[in-house]
Design an enzyme around this catalytic site. Structure first.
Site, short mmCIF file in Angstrom:
data_model
loop_
_atom_site.label_atom_id
_atom_site.label_comp_id
_atom_site.label_asym_id
_atom_site.label_seq_id
_atom_site.Cartn_x
_atom_site.Cartn_y
_atom_site.Cartn_z
N LYS A 146 0.80 -1.23 0.00
CA LYS A 146 0.00 0.00 0.00
C LYS A 146 0.84 1.29 0.00
CE LYS A 146 -4.22 -1.86 2.00
NZ LYS A 146 -5.40 -1.56 2.83
N TYR A 198 -13.64 -8.53 10.35
CA TYR A 198 -14.81 -9.26 9.82
C TYR A 198 -14.62 -10.77 9.87
CZ TYR A 198 -12.54 -9.48 5.19
OH TYR A 198 -11.68 -9.71 4.15
N ASP A 241 -10.30 2.80 1.50
CA ASP A 241 -10.54 2.13 2.80
C ASP A 241 -11.33 3.02 3.76
OD1 ASP A 241 -9.25 -0.29 2.19
OD2 ASP A 241 -7.30 0.47 2.83
#
Ligand code: ATR
Length: 294
Positions: free
Chosen positions: A75, A234, A111
């Protein structure tokens, strides 16, 4: 599948890069989105290392791959290989989405906006004027705090085990703090009070993530039952934090929506069409449950 778009000589290419990458749910989610909207596209997962990253980006230009999602550990490193960096991604200091406009590669970060859209849509929360406590000060936290600030909360406090990291993050984002919003940093010693005072508590740490699922970053007795509690995790969908918060009477929000909406924004940047969010969510849920029943 009967409604599957035929791959042919017009098919547009997309993909996700990371190391590791085989656990990624992005390919099933994005291919479903293409099918659902009738776009002739195909999305694959590429295992790219730090060494092969520059070659990959040359490949994106050569093959005219239209869109790429970027995950750990690229990233940051990918930024210097791109032609343009969107203002938000530059402020956050990380890119998770690349758009290729005929060889001009632009880096975005979806994001933070993905997270905030999910929080607002799934909890009906108006963030303006609210008191928000964010736990953690790592990479995932940065984009979220940057985007939350734009919603003009009354107060946002970053709390971290290593207090200096919370201080540094608050310092470096203070430039983006709107007038009327207070941006603070704190150590976990203040966590009880900061939870009690908060309208929204957000966990951005890995505490409670699979396989260490039985732990929570806070004591749920500290929570105001009127508060909303959100967890970026998650896997599992309901962390120990969310389970206890729900028992306390709080509204809860898990990290699946952030994943769905970061993908939805990427889809929208690449195609100009609105993302079929429900279908995307359904596909990821199915894929997650297939995985846990294995
Ligand atoms: P990411 O990029 O996913 O945010 P990261 O940059 O490694 O990951 O950040 C992890 C965050 O979780 C950090 O804020 C870390 O706290 P420290 O800065 O003190 O290391 C936090 N974290 C991880 N494990 C933790 C634990 N057991 N208790 C409290 N905080 C924890």
């Amino acid at each position: 599948m009967s409604n599957m778009q035929q791959i042919d000589s017009y098919t547009t290419l997309f993909g996700v890069i990371g190391d590791p990458i085989r656990h990624s749910k992005s390919p099933v989610m994005m291919n479903r989105a293409f099918r659902e909207t009738g776009i002739n596209g195909v999305y694959a997962a590429f295992h790219i290392t730090t060494e092969t990253l520059p070659d990959f980006i040359r490949g994106v230009r050569a093959m005219n791959i239209r869109g790429v999602n970027v995950t750990i550990p690229h990233k940051l490193n990918v930024m210097e290989l791109l032609d343009r960096i969107d203002q938000g991604a530059a402020a956050i200091g990380a890119v998770n989405t690349i758009v290729n406009d005929n060889g001009i590669l632009t880096g975005y970060n979806t994001d933070g906006i993905g997270y905030v859209r999910s929080l607002k849509e799934e909890t009906f929360a108006d963030l303006a004027g609210k008191t928000i406590t964010v736990i953690g000060a790592g990479g995932a936290c940065r984009g979220i705090v940057y985007t939350l600030l734009q919603e003009k909360p009354k107060k946002l406090t970053i709390v971290n085990r290593t207090a200096e990291k919370a201080e540094e993050l608050a310092q470096s984002l203070s430039f983006y703090c709107p007038v009327g919003t207070e941006l603070d940093a704190s150590s976990t010693e203040e966590l009880a009070t900061l939870c009690t005072d908060a309208d929204i508590v957000i966990n951005t740490t890995s505490v409670g993530m699979h396989p260490h699922t039985g732990i929570s970053p806070l004591d749920s007795l500290w929570l105001n039952p009127q508060a909303t509690v959100s967890d970026l995790i998650y896997n599992p969908l309901q962390t120990e934090l969310l389970r206890l918060a729900e028992l306390r009477g709080c509204k809860t929000h898990n990290g699946l929506g952030m994943f769905i909406y970061q993908g939805a924004y990427a889809f929208e940047y690449w195609t100009g069409k609105s993302a079929p969010v429900q279908a995307m969510r359904e596909t990821v849920m199915l894929s997650l449950s297939a995985q846990t029943s294995k």
